[in-house]
Design an enzyme around this catalytic site. Structure first.
Site, PDB file in Angstrom:
ATOM      1  N   ASP A 185      37.015  53.118  45.874  1.00 11.61           N
ATOM      2  CA  ASP A 185      37.394  53.344  44.474  1.00 11.61           C
ATOM      3  C   ASP A 185      38.339  54.512  44.266  1.00 11.61           C
ATOM      4  O   ASP A 185      38.727  54.797  43.124  1.00 11.61           O
ATOM      5  CB  ASP A 185      36.136  53.557  43.622  1.00 11.61           C
ATOM      6  CG  ASP A 185      35.346  52.271  43.464  1.00 11.61           C
ATOM      7  OD1 ASP A 185      35.974  51.231  43.256  1.00 11.61           O
ATOM      8  OD2 ASP A 185      34.107  52.315  43.558  1.00 11.61           O
TER       9      ASP A 185
ATOM     10  N   ASP B  90      37.599  43.979  43.465  1.00 14.99           N
ATOM     11  CA  ASP B  90      38.020  45.174  42.732  1.00 14.99           C
ATOM     12  C   ASP B  90      38.974  46.054  43.563  1.00 14.99           C
ATOM     13  O   ASP B  90      39.816  46.767  43.027  1.00 14.99           O
ATOM     14  CB  ASP B  90      36.805  46.034  42.346  1.00 14.99           C
ATOM     15  CG  ASP B  90      35.551  45.238  42.065  1.00 14.99           C
ATOM     16  OD1 ASP B  90      35.425  44.110  42.585  1.00 14.99           O
ATOM     17  OD2 ASP B  90      34.674  45.733  41.352  1.00 14.99           O
TER      18      ASP B  90
HETATM   19  N1  GLY Z   1      34.518  48.114  40.337  1.00 15.82           N
HETATM   20  C1  GLY Z   1      33.276  47.786  39.766  1.00 15.82           C
HETATM   21  C2  GLY Z   1      33.354  46.994  38.513  1.00 15.82           C
HETATM   22  O1  GLY Z   1      34.359  46.414  38.177  1.00 15.82           O
HETATM   23  O2  GLY Z   1      32.352  46.956  37.848  1.00 15.82           O
END
Ligand code: GLY
Length: 410
Positions: free
Chosen positions: A121, A184
């Site tokens: 992330d 993601d």
């Molecule tokens: N990256 C985690 C979500 O989209 O909840």
């Protein structure tokens, strides 16, 4: 006489109805400058509510029916969205007070550029905050932080697989220590592309392209709906399975996962100009658009059997609206460009209606996002990344209306 009077009365009541209809409609217009006033008022209330005596000071979400933010530290995956939102407010208003706050909250994330990768992330965190900050200010300190973090993110790349490891730790059903990649993760590639073109190592570009191409091959069903997660053998790169973590079922289309795919492949085409990715961005978009409900705001998962009683996900709508505005500038077919632009505007109109604006219910911009339904968390909530992509989309729209490139400062 009586007939004339009743005719006047009818005309008057028609006029009054028209005025009411116009006034009612104005709730669902995308209101440009006026909308930024609303966003400033909400963000101002949020700023005033943030505790000053703790590191846990970054707003993340507000539960349904509540007013209080849940705050997180810089280590949370959502930590970049509040500073990013402040940078967008600065871009929209040019007020130094927003720049001051955006810088202050971005700087809280600095340790991310000096520590080992905690997960994929890093792109969300550092590019939403410092990435926007650098785009608007050219502050060399921000650039250093971005470049260092890009190198950190690259340490999670596994060349046997061709993708970045999303979660470098045991997570349920991920067959740790095998290699997992989640949809993601596509968004984090923007950090690598940017770094490779702004003084960073050129290999960051190759990593990003490899991740996008490998994900394109393994993460999608034949109808272009996406798996949330794919697990690979870490030494051979063989695909073990596709499945879900945050969606309804392994074979379902989790709304935000598909939104990340739409945004991700649009961005990868912008960065590479490789037509494979433009074609793919349209395919993953078209299946999403075909299956949306008529108000264009998805239920949290397209396959939840409790639809129409299932919760919505305004965050997926905001992410998609922002992506579609960009995609409309990239496709060469004018009729498709118009479809994407029109759909984005319709999504933004719905999000800008009383059905979705938080107004005095709480100090976020939007209501009705769903974070992690299987976990029972952040269901029908206000979530900071919905606000971030909503203001991003409004800015992009304003730039398009002025004939500007969506990526350049307003
Ligand atoms: N990256 C985690 C979500 O989209 O909840």
């Amino acid at each position: 006489m009586a007939g004339q009077r009743s005719c006047h009365v009818r005309r008057l009541s028609l006029l009054i109805s028209v005025i009411f209809i116009i006034a009612g409609c104005s709730v669902t217009q995308i209101p440009g400058k006026k909308q930024f006033n609303y966003l400033e008022e909400q963000a101002d209330k949020t700023l005033k509510s943030i505790p000053s005596d703790t590191e846990t000071a970054i707003p993340r979400s507000i539960s349904s029916g509540m007013k209080e933010w849940r705050y997180v530290t810089y280590k949370d995956w959502t930590s970049g969205f509040w500073p990013g939102t402040l940078w967008y407010l600065y871009e929209a208003t040019k007020k130094d007070s927003w720049k001051f706050e955006a810088d202050k909250f971005s700087m809280l994330l600095t340790p991310l550029s000096r520590m080992e990768a905690i997960d994929h992330d890093l792109g969300f965190m550092v590019f939403s905050s410092f990435g926007n900050g650098y785009r608007l200010t050219k502050n060399p300190e921000y650039k250093e932080i971005i470049l260092r973090t890009a190198d950190t993110l690259a340490t999670l790349y596994n060349p046997n697989v061709g993708t970045i490891l999303s979660w470098p730790r045991p997570v349920q059903n991920m067959e740790w220590p095998q290699h997992n990649t989640i949809m993601d993760n596509m968004i984090n590639l923007e950090l690598l592309f940017w770094a490779s073109k702004n003084g960073g190592d050129k290999k960051l570009y190759d990593i990003a392209v490899s991740h996008a191409a490998t994900t394109m091959k393994n993460h999608f069903r034949s109808d272009y709906t996406s798996y949330h997660v794919v697990v690979y053998e870490r030494n051979t790169g063989k695909k073990i399975k596709g499945g879900t973590h945050q969606g309804y079922a392994d074979e379902s289309m989790w709304a935000r996962g598909q939104a990340w795919a739409i945004y991700g492949y649009t961005m990868v085409y912008r960065e590479t100009k490789d037509l494979r990715f433009l074609d793919f961005a349209q395919k993953v978009t078209d299946v999403y658009l075909e299956r949306l409900p008529s108000d264009l705001i998805p239920y949290w998962d397209f396959n939840d059997p409790s639809i129409p009683d299932a919760p919505r996900d305004a965050s997926a709508a905001a992410i998609t609206a922002s992506a579609l505005l960009e995609l409309s500038t990239l496709v060469t077919d004018n009729s498709k460009a118009k479809i994407y632009r029109d759909k984005a505007e319709m999504m933004l109109k719905e999000l800008s209606s009383d059905r979705y604006l938080s107004k005095d219910k709480n100090s976020a911009f939007l209501l009705h996002s769903t974070g992690h339904k299987p976990n029972g968390s952040e269901i029908d909530a206000s979530i900071i990344y919905a606000d971030y992509y909503y203001i991003e989309a409004l800015l992009r729209l304003e730039k398009l209306e002025k004939g500007q490139n969506i990526y350049n400062p307003l």
